[in-house]
Scaffold this active site. Sequence first.
Site, PDB file in Angstrom:
ATOM      1  N   GLN A 172      -6.622  -0.503  -4.955  1.00  0.00           N
ATOM      2  CA  GLN A 172      -6.737   0.884  -4.485  1.00  0.00           C
ATOM      3  C   GLN A 172      -5.408   1.379  -3.957  1.00  0.00           C
ATOM      4  O   GLN A 172      -4.668   0.648  -3.308  1.00  0.00           O
ATOM      5  CB  GLN A 172      -7.804   1.022  -3.384  1.00  0.00           C
ATOM      6  CG  GLN A 172      -7.357   0.486  -2.021  1.00  0.00           C
ATOM      7  CD  GLN A 172      -7.973   1.203  -0.812  1.00  0.00           C
ATOM      8  OE1 GLN A 172      -8.772   2.110  -0.940  1.00  0.00           O
ATOM      9  NE2 GLN A 172      -7.588   0.778   0.372  1.00  0.00           N
ATOM     10  N   HIS A 211     -15.745  -0.938   5.821  1.00  0.00           N
ATOM     11  CA  HIS A 211     -15.301  -0.445   4.513  1.00  0.00           C
ATOM     12  C   HIS A 211     -14.329  -1.446   3.853  1.00  0.00           C
ATOM     13  O   HIS A 211     -14.470  -1.787   2.678  1.00  0.00           O
ATOM     14  CB  HIS A 211     -14.629   0.920   4.695  1.00  0.00           C
ATOM     15  CG  HIS A 211     -13.816   1.363   3.525  1.00  0.00           C
ATOM     16  ND1 HIS A 211     -14.369   2.004   2.452  1.00  0.00           N
ATOM     17  CD2 HIS A 211     -12.498   1.240   3.249  1.00  0.00           C
ATOM     18  CE1 HIS A 211     -13.419   2.256   1.563  1.00  0.00           C
ATOM     19  NE2 HIS A 211     -12.273   1.816   2.016  1.00  0.00           N
ATOM     20  N   ARG A 266       0.835  -1.214   0.000  1.00  0.00           N
ATOM     21  CA  ARG A 266       0.000   0.000   0.000  1.00  0.00           C
ATOM     22  C   ARG A 266       0.865   1.257   0.000  1.00  0.00           C
ATOM     23  O   ARG A 266       0.468   2.283  -0.541  1.00  0.00           O
ATOM     24  CB  ARG A 266      -0.916   0.017   1.230  1.00  0.00           C
ATOM     25  CG  ARG A 266      -1.863  -1.159   1.294  1.00  0.00           C
ATOM     26  CD  ARG A 266      -2.670  -1.137   2.576  1.00  0.00           C
ATOM     27  NE  ARG A 266      -3.469   0.064   2.668  1.00  0.00           N
ATOM     28  CZ  ARG A 266      -4.772   0.117   2.439  1.00  0.00           C
ATOM     29  NH1 ARG A 266      -5.415  -0.963   2.108  1.00  0.00           N
ATOM     30  NH2 ARG A 266      -5.420   1.244   2.547  1.00  0.00           N
ATOM     31  N   SER A 316     -18.818   5.873   4.038  1.00  0.00           N
ATOM     32  CA  SER A 316     -19.053   6.730   2.875  1.00  0.00           C
ATOM     33  C   SER A 316     -20.441   7.365   2.910  1.00  0.00           C
ATOM     34  O   SER A 316     -20.601   8.551   2.606  1.00  0.00           O
ATOM     35  CB  SER A 316     -18.902   5.935   1.571  1.00  0.00           C
ATOM     36  OG  SER A 316     -17.581   5.463   1.432  1.00  0.00           O
ATOM     37  N   LYS A 331     -13.533  13.353   4.805  1.00  0.00           N
ATOM     38  CA  LYS A 331     -14.547  12.858   5.745  1.00  0.00           C
ATOM     39  C   LYS A 331     -15.256  14.068   6.352  1.00  0.00           C
ATOM     40  O   LYS A 331     -14.606  15.053   6.704  1.00  0.00           O
ATOM     41  CB  LYS A 331     -13.891  12.003   6.832  1.00  0.00           C
ATOM     42  CG  LYS A 331     -13.330  10.670   6.310  1.00  0.00           C
ATOM     43  CD  LYS A 331     -14.420   9.638   6.127  1.00  0.00           C
ATOM     44  CE  LYS A 331     -13.956   8.361   5.440  1.00  0.00           C
ATOM     45  NZ  LYS A 331     -12.945   7.605   6.156  1.00  0.00           N
ATOM     46  N   TYR A 364      -9.938  10.296  -7.579  1.00  0.00           N
ATOM     47  CA  TYR A 364     -10.741  11.383  -7.018  1.00  0.00           C
ATOM     48  C   TYR A 364     -10.269  11.717  -5.624  1.00  0.00           C
ATOM     49  O   TYR A 364      -9.830  10.841  -4.883  1.00  0.00           O
ATOM     50  CB  TYR A 364     -12.241  11.059  -7.002  1.00  0.00           C
ATOM     51  CG  TYR A 364     -12.638   9.702  -6.431  1.00  0.00           C
ATOM     52  CD1 TYR A 364     -12.603   8.553  -7.214  1.00  0.00           C
ATOM     53  CD2 TYR A 364     -13.083   9.586  -5.115  1.00  0.00           C
ATOM     54  CE1 TYR A 364     -13.011   7.328  -6.704  1.00  0.00           C
ATOM     55  CE2 TYR A 364     -13.500   8.362  -4.597  1.00  0.00           C
ATOM     56  CZ  TYR A 364     -13.447   7.236  -5.403  1.00  0.00           C
ATOM     57  OH  TYR A 364     -13.836   6.023  -4.899  1.00  0.00           O
ATOM     58  N   PRO A 365     -10.349  12.997  -5.275  1.00  0.00           N
ATOM     59  CA  PRO A 365     -10.031  13.373  -3.906  1.00  0.00           C
ATOM     60  C   PRO A 365     -11.277  13.254  -3.038  1.00  0.00           C
ATOM     61  O   PRO A 365     -12.395  13.373  -3.554  1.00  0.00           O
ATOM     62  CB  PRO A 365      -9.600  14.837  -4.039  1.00  0.00           C
ATOM     63  CG  PRO A 365     -10.313  15.357  -5.236  1.00  0.00           C
ATOM     64  CD  PRO A 365     -10.579  14.175  -6.142  1.00  0.00           C
ATOM     65  N   MET A 366     -11.092  12.961  -1.777  1.00  0.00           N
ATOM     66  CA  MET A 366     -12.244  12.942  -0.866  1.00  0.00           C
ATOM     67  C   MET A 366     -11.881  13.362   0.545  1.00  0.00           C
ATOM     68  O   MET A 366     -10.716  13.451   0.907  1.00  0.00           O
ATOM     69  CB  MET A 366     -12.965  11.601  -0.878  1.00  0.00           C
ATOM     70  CG  MET A 366     -12.205  10.425  -0.327  1.00  0.00           C
ATOM     71  SD  MET A 366     -13.238   8.927  -0.303  1.00  0.00           S
ATOM     72  CE  MET A 366     -14.461   9.304   0.961  1.00  0.00           C
TER      73      MET A 366
HETATM   74  O1  76R Z   1      -7.308  -4.243   5.090  1.00  0.00           O
HETATM   75  C1  76R Z   1      -6.548  -3.271   4.903  1.00  0.00           C
HETATM   76  O2  76R Z   1      -5.356  -3.231   5.166  1.00  0.00           O
HETATM   77  C2  76R Z   1      -7.076  -2.052   4.260  1.00  0.00           C
HETATM   78  C3  76R Z   1      -8.418  -1.675   4.759  1.00  0.00           C
HETATM   79  C4  76R Z   1      -8.689  -0.347   4.110  1.00  0.00           C
HETATM   80  C5  76R Z   1      -8.392   0.936   4.599  1.00  0.00           C
HETATM   81  C6  76R Z   1      -7.735   1.311   5.911  1.00  0.00           C
HETATM   82  C7  76R Z   1      -9.297  -0.178   2.819  1.00  0.00           C
HETATM   83  C8  76R Z   1      -9.691  -1.222   1.983  1.00  0.00           C
HETATM   84  N1  76R Z   1      -9.411   1.160   2.562  1.00  0.00           N
HETATM   85  C9  76R Z   1      -8.871   1.869   3.613  1.00  0.00           C
HETATM   86  C10 76R Z   1      -8.754   3.251   3.737  1.00  0.00           C
HETATM   87 MN1  76R Z   1     -10.370   2.014   0.962  1.00  0.00          MN
HETATM   88  N2  76R Z   1     -11.319   2.853  -0.594  1.00  0.00           N
HETATM   89  C11 76R Z   1     -11.792   4.141  -0.641  1.00  0.00           C
HETATM   90  C12 76R Z   1     -12.640   4.275  -1.775  1.00  0.00           C
HETATM   91  O3  76R Z   1     -15.926   5.714  -3.064  1.00  0.00           O
HETATM   92  C13 76R Z   1     -15.910   5.579  -1.819  1.00  0.00           C
HETATM   93  O4  76R Z   1     -16.954   5.462  -1.146  1.00  0.00           O
HETATM   94  C14 76R Z   1     -14.601   5.597  -1.142  1.00  0.00           C
HETATM   95  C15 76R Z   1     -13.412   5.528  -2.097  1.00  0.00           C
HETATM   96  C16 76R Z   1     -12.644   3.060  -2.435  1.00  0.00           C
HETATM   97  C17 76R Z   1     -13.424   2.703  -3.689  1.00  0.00           C
HETATM   98  C18 76R Z   1     -11.816   2.164  -1.672  1.00  0.00           C
HETATM   99  C19 76R Z   1     -11.561   0.834  -1.997  1.00  0.00           C
HETATM  100  N3  76R Z   1     -10.136   3.862   1.807  1.00  0.00           N
HETATM  101  C20 76R Z   1      -9.380   4.166   2.905  1.00  0.00           C
HETATM  102  C21 76R Z   1      -9.382   5.590   3.103  1.00  0.00           C
HETATM  103  C22 76R Z   1      -8.655   6.327   4.222  1.00  0.00           C
HETATM  104  C23 76R Z   1      -9.711   6.625   5.252  1.00  0.00           C
HETATM  105  C24 76R Z   1      -9.192   6.926   6.608  1.00  0.00           C
HETATM  106  O5  76R Z   1      -8.015   6.674   6.907  1.00  0.00           O
HETATM  107  O6  76R Z   1     -10.026   7.395   7.426  1.00  0.00           O
HETATM  108  C25 76R Z   1     -10.179   6.127   2.120  1.00  0.00           C
HETATM  109  C26 76R Z   1     -10.488   7.589   1.892  1.00  0.00           C
HETATM  110  C27 76R Z   1     -10.643   5.041   1.310  1.00  0.00           C
HETATM  111  C28 76R Z   1     -11.491   5.163   0.237  1.00  0.00           C
HETATM  112  N4  76R Z   1     -10.644   0.122   0.194  1.00  0.00           N
HETATM  113  C29 76R Z   1     -10.168  -1.067   0.695  1.00  0.00           C
HETATM  114  C30 76R Z   1     -11.002  -0.103  -1.136  1.00  0.00           C
HETATM  115  C31 76R Z   1     -10.728  -1.479  -1.458  1.00  0.00           C
HETATM  116  C32 76R Z   1     -10.950  -2.116  -2.836  1.00  0.00           C
HETATM  117  C33 76R Z   1     -10.218  -2.075  -0.323  1.00  0.00           C
HETATM  118  C34 76R Z   1      -9.764  -3.506  -0.143  1.00  0.00           C
HETATM  119  C35 76R Z   1      -8.317  -3.490  -0.595  1.00  0.00           C
HETATM  120  C36 76R Z   1      -7.458  -4.501   0.042  1.00  0.00           C
HETATM  121  O7  76R Z   1      -7.948  -5.355   0.802  1.00  0.00           O
HETATM  122  O8  76R Z   1      -6.262  -4.430  -0.230  1.00  0.00           O
END
Ligand code: 76R
Length: 266
Positions: free
Chosen positions: A201, A188, A146, A239, A165, A161-163
């Site tokens: 991602q 999530h 990652r 989200s 919370k 895209y930027p986002m």
């Molecule tokens: O298991 C892990 O180690 C990772 C768990 C995980 C984190 C911490 C994770 C998994 N994400 C994390 C953090 Mn994500 N992610 C997004 C979007 O469109 C939306 O509604 C949101 C946009 C997608 C599509 C996505 C996909 N993720 C984050 C963060 C930081 C938030 C914070 O720190 O508060 C954001 C903004 C964000 C947004 N997420 C996953 C995915 C996918 C596909 C996974 C599984 C990936 C994996 O297991 O490797």
Amino acid sequence: MPSQIAPATLEGWYALHQMFSIDWPMGSRAGGFAEQAAELFEQLTAAASGGWSEAVRLVGAGGADFMFIHFRPTLEELAEVQRTIATSEVGRAMTLTFEYLSVTEAGLYHATAEAAKAADPGSEEFRAKIAEASAAEAASAHVRSRLYPEVPEGMRYVSFYPMTKRRAVEQNWYALDVRERSRLMREHGMTGRRYAGRIFQVITGSVGLDDWEWGVTLFARDPLDFKRIVTEMRYDEASAVYGEFGRFFTGIRFAPREWGAMLGAA
Ligand code: 76R
């Protein structure tokens, strides 16, 4: 005791996403230009010190034609990349329309929540637990992938895209207990994992660096998977209740040798 504390984070490469519009008459003229663009990207793609650059052909990005994604170990190297492009022949035919600076980030919600259960945040014991968990996470292959993401071969489509919370009365992510944020991020992550092998991602943090809080860069084999995953995640509390989104940029990655075809150059 409630713990409105920041999760520990790990950071890796700095990221710069750049959107350019091209002067088509200049860019598509026969001879020279496509070769120069190819050469420039051959050079940028193989970053000697680590990191990589990719060119993406944008579709429907409101006047932007290309997105360049750059990952580099330091801000200085990103600055060099920026200058190399701006001062190149290719850069002269392009106008920057949007740019986003961030750094790859792994948020350690679970470890932070666990440490907050066991010790008082601010205490020496809490700090020691966080340091120990951070070191273990930093050494894991999962977290390294990652922080230092590989270009996912075979995943041609890109969405960026930027986002942020939300911070509103009764809907304030930052006022939630870290254990609650950990629960929501686990939910999530579970949704995300259902897309294993289909979506890759890259999460980059940008609090204090740019206008939003995160950059989300998704890679896919099928562009409809962007629509599917983003739709599905809208129903996850993280989200549905707390997500605020910037502009979406969607496109197709291409290799340096494909510049000619991308420009429609003879
Ligand atoms: O298991 C892990 O180690 C990772 C768990 C995980 C984190 C911490 C994770 C998994 N994400 C994390 C953090 Mn994500 N992610 C997004 C979007 O469109 C939306 O509604 C949101 C946009 C997608 C599509 C996505 C996909 N993720 C984050 C963060 C930081 C938030 C914070 O720190 O508060 C954001 C903004 C964000 C947004 N997420 C996953 C995915 C996918 C596909 C996974 C599984 C990936 C994996 O297991 O490797």
